[in-house]
Design a protein around this motif. Structure first.
Motif, PDB file in Angstrom:
ATOM      1  N   LEU A 160       0.820  -1.202   0.000  1.00  0.00           N
ATOM      2  CA  LEU A 160       0.000   0.000   0.000  1.00  0.00           C
ATOM      3  C   LEU A 160       0.858   1.259   0.000  1.00  0.00           C
TER       4      LEU A 160
ATOM      5  N   SER B  69       0.833   7.278  -6.462  1.00  0.00           N
ATOM      6  CA  SER B  69      -0.220   8.290  -6.629  1.00  0.00           C
ATOM      7  C   SER B  69       0.343   9.693  -6.402  1.00  0.00           C
ATOM      8  N   TYR B  70       1.229   9.806  -5.427  1.00  0.00           N
ATOM      9  CA  TYR B  70       1.840  11.100  -5.136  1.00  0.00           C
ATOM     10  C   TYR B  70       2.726  11.545  -6.293  1.00  0.00           C
TER      11      TYR B  70
ATOM     12  N   ARG C  25       2.013   2.009  -3.478  1.00  0.00           N
ATOM     13  CA  ARG C  25       0.940   2.535  -4.336  1.00  0.00           C
ATOM     14  C   ARG C  25       0.616   3.986  -3.994  1.00  0.00           C
ATOM     15  N   SER C  26       0.663   4.305  -2.702  1.00  0.00           N
ATOM     16  CA  SER C  26       0.417   5.686  -2.288  1.00  0.00           C
ATOM     17  C   SER C  26       1.500   6.596  -2.840  1.00  0.00           C
ATOM     18  N   ASN C  27       2.741   6.115  -2.837  1.00  0.00           N
ATOM     19  CA  ASN C  27       3.839   6.901  -3.378  1.00  0.00           C
ATOM     20  C   ASN C  27       3.672   7.100  -4.882  1.00  0.00           C
TER      21      ASN C  27
END
Length: 214
Positions: free
Chosen positions: A119, A126-127, A122-124
């Protein structure tokens, strides 16, 4: 001032996924106008792209789903597959499952083979995508709405309908964005004259592209 504008733009772009659910895609209505603003695809093509994504997700091989993380992105009737699958067989099976969808005009299979990304990764991603979009806006060399940005495992994919000058600018922005490990250029290149024609037609029709346009 320039740095402040960039930070504010990143914040806005990061919030867009949550806001998109508030604007239904009603073809022929106000919402469709919102969906198509500054987009070089016709509203019909945008609708087809959403349908392609929906159909592709429904065709992902059931036997690999628990071991996979697959993202499907459609642009101008072409599909981009990104994410992770457990082995080469799963990658080939996924491609075969979606390749025969009606209306599909191209397929880019960029699935990686390996364990599902965490996760935090994936957050990185998106950033990073938000940063690339914000820097496209800040560069003032092209409209960020003409380029679709997807990032997976630090690899940034660029889709869009652009001319050669715009493509070079977009690639340069993505390559110099912190966190981007690699840029994959999947943009469709058309002439300067054609981009001007499409953009002028867009402005002349009140922010709603004709159904027979690109």
């Amino acid at each position: 001032m320039r740095k402040t504008r960039l930070v504010l733009t990143i914040a806005l772009l990061a919030a867009l996924p949550a806001l998109q659910g508030c604007f239904p895609a009603v073809v022929g209505g106000t919402a469709a106008g919102v969906m198509s603003i500054h987009d070089r695809r016709s509203i019909g093509t945008q609708t087809d792209d959403e349908t392609l994504e929906w159909k592709a997700r429904g065709r992902l091989p059931e036997q690999y789903r628990e071991q996979s993380n697959i993202s499907v992105t459609a642009y101008n009737r072409r599909l981009l597959l990104t994410g992770e699958v457990p082995n080469a067989e799963a990658k080939a099976a996924t491609e075969a499952a979606v390749r025969t969808i009606d209306g599909l005009q191209g397929l880019y299979n960029e699935l990686g083979i390996g364990p599902v990304s965490k996760l935090g990764s994936r957050s990185n991603d998106s950033y990073i995508t938000s940063k690339v979009k914000a820097r496209l806006v800040d560069s003032e060399q092209l409209s960020a709405n003409h380029v679709k940005v997807v990032t997976e495992r630090g690899i940034t994919f660029l889709l869009g309908i652009v001319n050669e000058r715009e493509a070079k600018a977009a690639v340069a922005v993505a390559r110099t964005t912190a966190g981007v490990l690699k840029v994959v250029n999947l943009m469709e290149i058309i002439s300067e004259a054609e981009t001007r024609r499409i953009d002028e037609q867009f402005r002349g029709t009140g922010n709603s592209m004709p159904a027979e346009n690109y």
